[in-house]
Design an enzyme around this catalytic site. Structure first.
Site, short mmCIF file in Angstrom:
data_model
loop_
_atom_site.label_atom_id
_atom_site.label_comp_id
_atom_site.label_asym_id
_atom_site.label_seq_id
_atom_site.Cartn_x
_atom_site.Cartn_y
_atom_site.Cartn_z
N ARG A 65 0.81 -1.22 0.00
CA ARG A 65 0.00 0.00 0.00
C ARG A 65 0.85 1.27 0.00
O ARG A 65 0.30 2.37 0.00
CB ARG A 65 -0.91 -0.01 1.22
CG ARG A 65 -0.18 0.25 2.52
CD ARG A 65 -0.93 -0.14 3.77
NE ARG A 65 -2.29 0.31 3.85
CZ ARG A 65 -3.13 -0.08 4.83
NH1 ARG A 65 -2.70 -0.90 5.78
NH2 ARG A 65 -4.36 0.37 4.87
N ASP B 285 -14.48 -5.41 12.77
CA ASP B 285 -15.29 -4.46 11.99
C ASP B 285 -16.77 -4.83 12.08
O ASP B 285 -17.64 -3.96 12.18
CB ASP B 285 -14.84 -4.45 10.53
CG ASP B 285 -13.34 -4.19 10.39
OD1 ASP B 285 -12.81 -3.44 11.22
OD2 ASP B 285 -12.73 -4.75 9.48
N ASP C 272 -13.62 -10.36 4.36
CA ASP C 272 -13.67 -9.41 5.47
C ASP C 272 -15.09 -8.99 5.84
O ASP C 272 -15.37 -8.70 7.00
CB ASP C 272 -12.86 -8.16 5.11
CG ASP C 272 -11.37 -8.41 5.24
OD1 ASP C 272 -10.95 -9.58 5.17
OD2 ASP C 272 -10.62 -7.44 5.42
#
Length: 317
Positions: free
Chosen positions: A105, A257, A293
């Site tokens: 990234r 999350d 995810d």
């Protein structure tokens, strides 16, 4: 929006078969990011959500945008940059208890976020601003962006929700600790895990971690304890909420999350802190039963079915 979040979302590549990645001959692409995972979870539960970020104007960026928009998240304030690429990472699932993540990234489009990306009205009209400790770690301009967003929210009565979500590979321990504690002081709801509590406060004791956050000004602290559940402390009450039992963990990434999505959903629905944490334990656990995810996050119908299940021993899909 009910919830607005700021952060980077990338494309993850996971080998089709478990084991060391060096033996992989094919990979499955997925969209993944702490903030969008949470927003998608909230969207599935019927809440309005908005995402502020940057993507490369490339095929990976197009994939991210398609998936996030398709899940009902508003992307009006996601900038596209044709000169910089979208970030990506590899997720190596060696076995059920050994998952490793490798990031690619550096200098991605999202790392170039700066305060100019923020629309004041978009933030001030939200009920919650959600941030994680990942975004300020990826660049100095991202850190400036997060603090400016918090200033806007605090000046306009918007509740700031902060998940420390420590990524040790992204910055030094000294810088991480100083910045994360500054963020806790500026936030209303704090969502640390035990390991993050140990890093920030020198203890894995959930009550001491919670006390540390509350002393810095939090109105609600929820310490995530994995399969054991969570410990919460608000200005009115405190206590433990047991974890939600599932038969098998398929993919643990994204559980936190999902937990955040469930908690904010409960608070948006007017539940007590304890009941909101109970919903969070359910959504966090369900997220681990599916590879990916956010793919396992429940919608409102599935959540109600699970809550009606008195046995609570398994999850039927």
């Amino acid at each position: 929006m009910d919830v607005v979040a700021i952060g980077e979302t990338m494309v993850s590549l996971t080998p089709e078969k478990a084991g060391l990645m060096r033996h992989a001959d094919s990979f499955i692409p997925k969209v993944a990011g702490a903030e969008t995972n949470t927003l998608i979870g909230l969207s599935r539960l019927g809440h309005s959500t908005g995402w502020i970020s940057r993507l490369g104007e490339d095929e990976l960026g197009a994939m991210v945008l398609k998936e996030v928009k398709g899940e009902g998240v508003d992307t009006s304030y996601v900038e596209l940059d044709a000169s910089i690429s979208t970030g990506m990472f590899f997720k190596e699932i060696v076995n059920d208890s050994d998952v490793r993540v490798y990031y690619y990234r550096k200098d991605s489009a999202a790392t170039k976020m700066n305060p100019e990306i923020l629309n004041r009205e978009y933030i001030t009209k939200a009920k919650y601003l959600f941030i994680s400790g990942i975004t300020p770690a990826i660049s100095s301009t991202c850190c400036d962006t997060i603090f400016q967003a918090i200033n806007i929210a605090k000046d306009n009565g918007v509740c700031v929700v902060f998940d420390p979500n420590i990524r040790r590979k992204l910055w030094s321990e000294k810088e991480a600790k100083e910045t994360l504690l500054r963020l806790i002081k500026r936030s209303d709801i704090i969502l640390p895990g035990k390991s993050e509590g140990a890093f920030l406060f020198g203890t894995e004791d959930s009550e001491q971690i919670s006390n540390g956050c509350m002393q810095l000004g939090a109105k609600l602290t929820v310490v995530k304890l994995g399969e054991e559940g969570a410990y919460f402390q608000s200005l009115e009450e405190k206590g433990y909420v047991p974890g939600f039992p599932i038969s098998r963990v398929v993919d643990p990434v994204g559980a936190g999350d999902g937990f955040t999505a469930g908690l904010l959903s409960g608070l948006l629905d007017g539940l007590s802190s304890r009941d909101a944490v109970e919903r969070a334990c359910i959504t966090g656990a369900i997220a681990t039963t599916v590879t990916g995810d956010y793919e396992g996050l429940p919608d409102r119908k599935l959540l109600k079915e699970i809550q009606r299940n008195d046995k609570r021993e398994d999850v039927n899909r």
